[in-house]
Design an enzyme around this catalytic site. Structure first.
Site, PDB file in Angstrom:
ATOM      1  N   GLU A  24       0.845  -1.192   0.000  1.00 17.64           N
ATOM      2  CA  GLU A  24       0.000   0.000   0.000  1.00 17.64           C
ATOM      3  C   GLU A  24       0.885   1.248   0.000  1.00 17.64           C
ATOM      4  O   GLU A  24       1.743   1.391   0.877  1.00 17.64           O
ATOM      5  CB  GLU A  24      -0.908  -0.025   1.241  1.00 17.64           C
ATOM      6  CG  GLU A  24      -1.814  -1.257   1.236  1.00 17.64           C
ATOM      7  CD  GLU A  24      -2.413  -1.581   2.601  1.00 17.64           C
ATOM      8  OE1 GLU A  24      -2.158  -0.840   3.567  1.00 17.64           O
ATOM      9  OE2 GLU A  24      -3.137  -2.581   2.686  1.00 17.64           O
ATOM     10  N   ALA A  54      -5.813  -3.865   1.007  1.00 14.66           N
ATOM     11  CA  ALA A  54      -6.426  -5.191   1.105  1.00 14.66           C
ATOM     12  C   ALA A  54      -5.328  -6.191   1.452  1.00 14.66           C
ATOM     13  O   ALA A  54      -4.830  -6.920   0.594  1.00 14.66           O
ATOM     14  CB  ALA A  54      -7.104  -5.544  -0.214  1.00 14.66           C
ATOM     15  N   GLU A  55      -4.950  -6.209   2.729  1.00 16.60           N
ATOM     16  CA  GLU A  55      -3.763  -6.971   3.139  1.00 16.60           C
ATOM     17  C   GLU A  55      -3.888  -8.456   2.835  1.00 16.60           C
ATOM     18  O   GLU A  55      -2.912  -9.102   2.439  1.00 16.60           O
ATOM     19  CB  GLU A  55      -3.495  -6.769   4.634  1.00 16.60           C
ATOM     20  CG  GLU A  55      -3.005  -5.372   5.009  1.00 16.60           C
ATOM     21  CD  GLU A  55      -4.120  -4.356   5.148  1.00 16.60           C
ATOM     22  OE1 GLU A  55      -5.308  -4.760   5.098  1.00 16.60           O
ATOM     23  OE2 GLU A  55      -3.833  -3.153   5.319  1.00 16.60           O
ATOM     24  N   PRO A  84      -5.523  -8.622   9.226  1.00 14.59           N
ATOM     25  CA  PRO A  84      -6.409  -9.022   8.118  1.00 14.59           C
ATOM     26  C   PRO A  84      -5.755 -10.050   7.188  1.00 14.59           C
ATOM     27  O   PRO A  84      -6.443 -10.794   6.512  1.00 14.59           O
ATOM     28  CB  PRO A  84      -6.671  -7.703   7.381  1.00 14.59           C
ATOM     29  CG  PRO A  84      -6.471  -6.647   8.411  1.00 14.59           C
ATOM     30  CD  PRO A  84      -5.362  -7.164   9.294  1.00 14.59           C
ATOM     31  N   HIS A 124      -0.514   0.638  15.219  1.00 10.94           N
ATOM     32  CA  HIS A 124       0.731   1.099  14.595  1.00 10.94           C
ATOM     33  C   HIS A 124       1.920   0.881  15.523  1.00 10.94           C
ATOM     34  O   HIS A 124       2.988   1.421  15.295  1.00 10.94           O
ATOM     35  CB  HIS A 124       0.651   2.591  14.256  1.00 10.94           C
ATOM     36  CG  HIS A 124      -0.430   2.946  13.291  1.00 10.94           C
ATOM     37  ND1 HIS A 124      -1.760   2.665  13.504  1.00 10.94           N
ATOM     38  CD2 HIS A 124      -0.383   3.577  12.085  1.00 10.94           C
ATOM     39  CE1 HIS A 124      -2.473   3.117  12.476  1.00 10.94           C
ATOM     40  NE2 HIS A 124      -1.667   3.666  11.616  1.00 10.94           N
TER      41      HIS A 124
END
Lengths: 322, 310
Positions: A24, A54-55, A84, A124
């Site tokens: 990304e 969209a991991e 994900p 994070h």
């Protein structure tokens, strides 16, 4: 360290036309931490691919590419965003070699900036390594220095096994000597720990962002007349137990330090194995310095959560008190 | 014309007879565990593989026996693999639900519903980059349409411009619950949301599926995007081998059974040819089971093999 990682990606893209990068904001932007800065300009958008957010499918697409001989290097933007993709990593990436009786290799690298200390939010700042260390079929690596980041990322990309590559994000801006001419085939091998500082009283085992903290603790301890041996594990799966055991057999004491929560952690596994193998040479139980059993805390509390010099020295005191 | 119809009947019958015998194997212990059978859906893999090139990679689900056989995986090794024996496919590590045969471009089954979509996208990215002209295809069920991976892959394939074929086998049930209870909109309707083409087809006719797949393949090439084929069919058995199907309304199986693609395929043939074909496949399948049973069991000392490259 960011420049070292960028140079390692360049070297790998140059070495093997089957290497490609996906993630990304990695192409046009160059990555939120600038690790892939400038690569799309030099290698083109077929080899440096900006993906949707969209991991799961980033990793899943890497599986299909690997089936056809490519060596995808996937950037997951932040540690917590790997969840994900967890399904694809543990159900496909880790298992396809076994499931196909060795007919399909998965030479995939999943780059994961991990750990806290930058004032960011929970997803994070996490340290998810134990989930992957627990999973057979994956290798897990965590460089602590720019020099190791340069060598180890190239080794991970050249490996025929899938590698979870943990980058210590709060050390991204650390400076250090990097030998760009190093021959990765003759560098410290994958899976090998390194005794970064020799000592005789207590062994400290750590990795990633904690190496610098542990070296600082060793400096303070030296001023108090205590000699700490600091081992940078470098690889968390496999764990280099021979190096650890040899050290503990000399010092008789072990403290394991990591940011991740202590429950069922890398430290827990090391404590169990070292207790099994070094029982007769130990003077104290293995002591863990780890994150607390809570979700990663909000930023005004994170300095309390993260292991620091004080907590490491306190563990050293407790070990030496036996 | 006649030859194609005989081929369809023969290939569908082979799948049916093998699966019926495998169900017996599950019950008598020759197969350990369970199996997810495609009884009633055979026309889809047989028809689709008529239209695909033999090297077009195929990814299937745990209901993938028909796809493996339609891709030309040899029955003896296939049956041995399902029996957990040391077959040339995966040495018993794949079994009923995960078997693969890359040599036949059968890239494997998947027990994660919708889990095969992302890897098919990746295969398609690889073939596009290498300009092989091959178009990967993936079979999923209607239940998989509600999985995030399917959404992600169709969107990513569309925006990155990656050609592959998604064949949705709408068999009426998502595991043990009617699909219509779980799915807000039909698969083919959703295709528009990804700006991709969709073709609906009678999934109980091998020739109709072949024609739809041929068109889908052409569309994938011309649009350079994924293409969806929604094949309407009926599952004439349980979700898995031990499924008592108490959820089925009374009379449904009888009603659906009248649509059985095998009966339909046979009705198109000259009765003498049909019977000769039937006898030939019965003998072939019996022989394959006898030979598969002779394959050795995997060795215990090899259980740790292939976890890592070295």
């Amino acid at each position: 360290m960011v420049a070292a990682l960028n140079a390692a990606l360049r070297a790998s893209l140059d070495r093997d036309s089957k290497v490609l990068l996906m993630g990304e904001d990695i192409a046009i932007l160059g990555g939120v931490f600038r690790v892939t800065d400038g690569l799309v300009k030099d290698y083109g958008e077929q080899r440096v691919v900006d993906t949707p957010l969209a991991e799961s499918t980033i990793i899943g697409a890497a599986v299909g590419l690997a089936m056809r001989g490519y060596r995808p290097v996937c950037e997951i933007q932040f540690d917590g965003f790997v969840f994900p993709a967890f399904d694809q990593i543990v159900t496909q990436v880790a298992k396809l070699r076994v499931r196909t009786d060795g007919q399909v290799a998965m030479p995939i690298v999943i780059r994961l900036p991990f750990g806290g200390g930058i004032g960011a939010v929970e997803h994070h700042s996490e340290s998810p390594e134990a989930y992957f260390v627990h999973t057979p079929g994956l290798r897990v690596m965590a460089p602590a220095t720019p020099a190791d980041a340069f060598v180890m990322l190239q080794q991970a990309i050249a490996s025929d096994d899938p590698v979870i590559f943990l980058e210590p994000k709060r050390r991204y801006w650390d400076r250090g000597e990097v030998d760009l001419a190093v021959d990765i085939a003759h560098a410290t091998p994958m899976g090998r720990a390194r005794v970064t500082r020799s000592g005789s009283d207590v062994t400290i085992a750590c990795y990633g962002p904690m190496l610098r903290t542990c070296l600082e603790a060793a400096d303070v301890a030296a001023g108090e007349g205590r000699s700490l041996e600091v081992i940078d594990l470098r690889s968390l799966s496999p764990i280099d137990f021979p190096t650890l055991v040899a050290s503990v057999e000399r010092t008789s004491r072990l403290v394991v330090v990591h940011e991740a929560q202590g429950m069922a952690s890398v430290g827990a596994e090391i404590a169990a194995v070292v207790a099994e193998r070094c029982f007769w040479s130990m003077e104290a139980p293995v002591i863990r310095v780890a994150g607390f059993h809570t979700p990663y805390p909000p930023n005004r509390l994170e300095q309390h959560y993260l292991p620091d010099v004080e907590r490491i020295l306190d563990a050293v005191d407790r070990s030496l008190a036996y | 014309m006649m030859a194609a119809e005989v081929d369809d009947y023969r290939d569908m019958l082979r799948i049916r007879l093998i699966e019926e015998e495998l169900l017996k194997c599950v019950q008598d212990g020759r197969v350990i565990g369970s199996a997810h059978l495609c009884i009633g859906q055979e026309a889809i893999p047989v028809g689709a593989c008529r239209a695909l090139k033999s090297d077009d990679p195929v990814v299937a689900t745990y209901r993938g026996h028909g796809w493996a056989l339609a891709k030309g995986v040899p029955p003896v090794q296939f049956i041995g693999e399902v029996m957990g024996r040391d077959s040339t496919l995966n040495g018993g590590r794949g079994g009923s639900a995960y078997l693969s045969s890359p040599d036949h471009a059968f890239m494997g089954e998947n027990s994660i519903v919708g889990g095969g979509l992302p890897m098919t996208l990746g295969l398609a990215m690889a073939h596009q980059r290498r300009a092989t002209g091959l178009i990967p295809a993936v079979s999923i069920g209607d239940g998989a349409m509600n999985q995030g991976n399917v959404h992600e892959s169709l969107n990513m394939g569309s925006v990155l411009g990656i050609p592959f074929i998604v064949i949705v086998e709408n068999n009426g049930y998502a595991e043990m619950t009617p699909s219509t209870d779980l799915t807000a909109t039909p698969a083919a309707v959703r295709a528009a949301a990804y700006a991709i083409e969709a073709i609906e087809v009678d999934g109980n006719s091998a020739s109709a599926v072949a024609e739809a797949t041929r068109r889908a393949r052409e569309l994938a090439i011309s649009t350079q995007r994924p293409v969806m084929v929604e094949a309407h069919t009926r599952r004439l058995g349980g979700h898995y081998s031990g499924d008592a199907q108490a959820y089925r309304p009374k009379g449904e199986l009888e009603e659906w059974g009248r649509l059985d693609p095998l009966t339909r395929a046979r009705s198109l043939l000259d009765p003498t040819v049909a019977e000769a074909t039937y006898q030939q496949v019965v003998a072939e399948v019996a022989d394959a089971f006898a030979r598969a049973a002779q394959l050795p069991a995997p060795l215990e000392e090899e259980a740790m093999k292939h976890v890592y490259a070295n």
